[in-house]
Design a protein around this motif. Structure first.
Motif, PDB file in Angstrom:
ATOM      1  N   PHE A  16      25.803  -7.033  13.891  1.00 49.69           N
ATOM      2  CA  PHE A  16      25.683  -7.878  15.074  1.00 49.69           C
ATOM      3  C   PHE A  16      25.274  -7.042  16.295  1.00 49.69           C
ATOM      4  CE2 PHE A  16      27.410  -9.808  18.913  1.00 49.69           C
ATOM      5  CZ  PHE A  16      26.918 -11.101  18.813  1.00 49.69           C
ATOM      6  N   PHE A  17      25.924  -5.888  16.463  1.00 52.08           N
ATOM      7  CA  PHE A  17      25.612  -4.996  17.580  1.00 52.08           C
ATOM      8  C   PHE A  17      24.164  -4.506  17.500  1.00 52.08           C
ATOM      9  CE2 PHE A  17      25.087  -0.490  18.667  1.00 52.08           C
ATOM     10  CZ  PHE A  17      25.223  -0.561  20.042  1.00 52.08           C
ATOM     11  N   ILE A  18      23.739  -4.096  16.309  1.00 58.90           N
ATOM     12  CA  ILE A  18      22.391  -3.542  16.126  1.00 58.90           C
ATOM     13  C   ILE A  18      21.327  -4.573  16.500  1.00 58.90           C
ATOM     14  CG2 ILE A  18      20.719  -2.817  14.376  1.00 58.90           C
ATOM     15  CD1 ILE A  18      23.029  -1.347  12.979  1.00 58.90           C
ATOM     16  N   ILE A  30       9.931  -6.922   6.937  1.00 63.12           N
ATOM     17  CA  ILE A  30       9.004  -8.056   7.069  1.00 63.12           C
ATOM     18  C   ILE A  30       9.568  -9.106   8.024  1.00 63.12           C
ATOM     19  CG2 ILE A  30       7.934  -9.972   5.823  1.00 63.12           C
ATOM     20  CD1 ILE A  30       7.806  -8.137   3.365  1.00 63.12           C
ATOM     21  N   ALA A  31      10.875  -9.392   7.901  1.00 65.34           N
ATOM     22  CA  ALA A  31      11.507 -10.391   8.772  1.00 65.34           C
ATOM     23  C   ALA A  31      11.498  -9.940  10.229  1.00 65.34           C
ATOM     24  CB  ALA A  31      12.939 -10.647   8.307  1.00 65.34           C
ATOM     25  N   PHE A  32      11.742  -8.638  10.459  1.00 60.91           N
ATOM     26  CA  PHE A  32      11.755  -8.091  11.822  1.00 60.91           C
ATOM     27  C   PHE A  32      10.387  -8.269  12.481  1.00 60.91           C
ATOM     28  CE2 PHE A  32      11.573  -4.670  14.986  1.00 60.91           C
ATOM     29  CZ  PHE A  32      12.782  -4.838  15.637  1.00 60.91           C
ATOM     30  N   GLY A  86      19.136 -14.000  15.530  1.00 61.74           N
ATOM     31  CA  GLY A  86      20.239 -14.525  14.738  1.00 61.74           C
ATOM     32  C   GLY A  86      19.840 -14.676  13.271  1.00 61.74           C
ATOM     33  N   VAL A  87      18.596 -15.105  13.061  1.00 63.79           N
ATOM     34  CA  VAL A  87      18.061 -15.196  11.699  1.00 63.79           C
ATOM     35  C   VAL A  87      18.003 -13.808  11.066  1.00 63.79           C
ATOM     36  CG1 VAL A  87      16.032 -15.790  10.312  1.00 63.79           C
ATOM     37  CG2 VAL A  87      16.754 -17.299  12.181  1.00 63.79           C
ATOM     38  N   LEU A  88      17.538 -12.817  11.847  1.00 64.17           N
ATOM     39  CA  LEU A  88      17.479 -11.436  11.345  1.00 64.17           C
ATOM     40  C   LEU A  88      18.864 -10.929  10.977  1.00 64.17           C
ATOM     41  CD1 LEU A  88      14.921  -9.725  13.782  1.00 64.17           C
ATOM     42  CD2 LEU A  88      14.564 -10.361  11.397  1.00 64.17           C
ATOM     43  N   PHE A  89      19.848 -11.271  11.784  1.00 65.80           N
ATOM     44  CA  PHE A  89      21.228 -10.859  11.524  1.00 65.80           C
ATOM     45  C   PHE A  89      21.720 -11.405  10.177  1.00 65.80           C
ATOM     46  CE2 PHE A  89      25.734 -12.229  11.999  1.00 65.80           C
ATOM     47  CZ  PHE A  89      26.318 -10.974  11.915  1.00 65.80           C
ATOM     48  N   LEU A  90      21.418 -12.659   9.893  1.00 64.34           N
ATOM     49  CA  LEU A  90      21.842 -13.270   8.624  1.00 64.34           C
ATOM     50  C   LEU A  90      21.098 -12.655   7.434  1.00 64.34           C
ATOM     51  CD1 LEU A  90      22.025 -17.023   9.747  1.00 64.34           C
ATOM     52  CD2 LEU A  90      23.920 -15.414   9.431  1.00 64.34           C
ATOM     53  N   LEU A  91      19.793 -12.393   7.626  1.00 65.23           N
ATOM     54  CA  LEU A  91      19.000 -11.801   6.535  1.00 65.23           C
ATOM     55  C   LEU A  91      19.415 -10.365   6.224  1.00 65.23           C
ATOM     56  CD1 LEU A  91      15.419 -13.116   7.435  1.00 65.23           C
ATOM     57  CD2 LEU A  91      16.886 -13.873   5.555  1.00 65.23           C
ATOM     58  N   SER A  92      20.044  -9.690   7.199  1.00 69.11           N
ATOM     59  CA  SER A  92      20.408  -8.281   7.007  1.00 69.11           C
ATOM     60  C   SER A  92      21.437  -8.102   5.894  1.00 69.11           C
ATOM     61  CB  SER A  92      20.955  -7.700   8.315  1.00 69.11           C
ATOM     62  OG  SER A  92      22.171  -8.337   8.680  1.00 69.11           O
TER      63      SER A  92
END
Length: 435
Positions: A8-10, A60-62, A44-50
């Motif tokens: 979350f922090f990252i 790719i998502a980033f 938020g989407v990136l956080f879930l995909l991580s």
């Protein structure tokens, strides 16, 4: 739980850094709050995909989320958005590789063999390097004119903040590796590392804010200087009118001189003398629109400008309606009102500008109204505010601000509305005589 908080922090840090980067390079399509909500949703989407723990999916998502953010939030072509999305993704990977190679301990997953401070120091160092490189890229694009931020010598002082922070974080990382640290101190170091990154982001936002305010103040000073120059110009015109009056008063002396030249048979000199008088400014027609000397001069100038632009101009200024105004306020108010009206009316067939000023009977209030042709509604559909039609809205719009400042100075109110029926813009100003 630690992994969830770390991710979350990252992504929160990366989202804020990319938001600052994009805001410096591109012009917003939407209000800033909407841009912030958009970046929160995408990251938020990136956080879930991580949590898939796949470097390929994350990369790719980033890049995709950054591309979509630039396309949806800023005025930019898709090629430029794709380029900057690829740049930001590359910089993020480079920052992580740098940290892996320089930290004095091995980064393991899922961080079970690492202390809390080691995990957070590595994460903060990664984001500080990412932030530093993005700042350098902003400055690089600024040299080619591809940025909305103006840079000066103070930027080099700003850039030292993340550089010094990186040095401090790296020193703490060595300390945590070489010395056994109590859990309480370990937690404090982790918190300090996070706060240091937040401080860097706050300093950058303050820098942007100060730069924008500096630009606004510079342009406001230029506007005020322009007003002062215009006032001097109109005073000079008034002085010329006085000279005309003096010349007309001395016409008797001119006739005597012509008579002497004629008596002496110097007909050529007589002709030259008469031509000189006829062509002098004293015999050029000056319209009398109102009985206020300065305002009449201003209105005469705009009457000529309207005639040149094919705009019909009508003015009805009643006696004593603006007698309480200072000269500089008259210049600022009416010049800005008429500038805006003329700009909106130009290149419109059968355009008209109607100006009136009157005083309510037995009251201390005066009303100034101006109606001008306007091709389209100047109000923003979203914010219902007047929108500048000039190419660089950031540096314009001071005419409206100056008008509102003068209205406020005289304890008045101002109202705008647009009539869709006859395509006219109306300004109604109510002012109070402070005397």
């Amino acid at each position: 739980m630690v992994l969830w908080i770390l991710y979350f922090f990252i992504f929160a840090a990366e989202g804020i850094i990319f938001l600052l980067y994009a805001s410096a390079l591109f012009e917003n399509k939407h209000p800033k709050c909407l841009c912030i909500l958009l970046v929160v949703a995408l990251y938020g989407v990136l956080f879930l995909l991580s949590f898939f723990n796949s470097m390929v999916i994350n990369g790719i998502a980033f890049m995709t989320c950054n591309f979509l953010y630039l396309i949806m939030a800023y005025k930019t072509k898709w090629q430029s958005a794709l380029f900057h999305a690829a740049i930001s993704t590359s910089v993020s990977f480079i920052a992580e590789l740098i940290i892996v190679s320089i930290v004095p301990y091995q980064i393991t997953f899922p961080f079970s063999d690492m202390s809390s401070s080691q995990v957070w120091l590595a994460a903060v160092l990664t984001k500080l390097i990412y932030f530093l490189i993005m700042l350098l890229l902003i400055h690089l694009w600024s040299e080619t004119g591809k940025t909305t931020i103006r840079f000066d010598k103070s930027w080099f002082m700003l850039i030292t903040t993340p550089a010094v922070s990186i040095f401090i974080m790296y020193t703490l990382a060595i300390l945590c590796c070489e010395v056994s640290i109590p859990k309480t101190l370990d937690l404090m170091i982790s918190i300090c590392s996070i706060l240091l990154l937040v401080l860097n982001l706050i300093i950058w936002e303050i820098y942007n804010y100060v730069q924008i305010k500096s630009i606004e103040m510079t342009d406001l000073r230029l506007s005020l200087q322009k007003e002062s120059d215009i006032l001097d110009y109109y005073k000079m015109i008034i002085k010329q009118d006085e000279n005309k009056t003096q010349l007309i008063h001395d016409i008797k002396n001119h006739f005597q001189s012509i008579a002497i030249l004629n008596k002496n048979g110097e007909h050529k000199k007589v002709t030259e003398y008469i031509d000189c008088i006829i062509n002098s400014a004293a015999f050029k027609k000056t319209a009398q629109i109102c009985n206020h000397e300065l305002l009449n001069t201003i209105l005469c100038r705009y009457l000529n400008l309207c005639e040149q632009s094919g705009v019909s101009f009508h003015a009805d200024i009643r006696n004593d309606s603006i007698s309480f105004f200072k000269e500089d306020d008259i210049t600022s108010l009416f010049c800005n009102l008429l500038d805006n009206a003329l700009e909106a009316s130009m290149q419109i067939s059968d355009a008209v500008i109607e100006l009136s000023a009157s005083r309510k009977e037995n009251t201390a209030f005066s009303i100034i109204t101006i109606k001008n042709s306007c091709r389209k509604n100047p109000f923003s559909e979203k914010s219902n505010r007047l929108v500048s039609t000039k190419k660089d809205p950031l540096l314009h719009g001071y005419g409206i601000r100056i008008i509102e400042r003068i209205v406020k100075k005289y304890g008045g109110e101002i109202e705008y509305y647009y009539s869709q029926e006859d395509h006219t813009f109306h300004t109604i100003i109510t002012l109070k005589n402070p005397g």
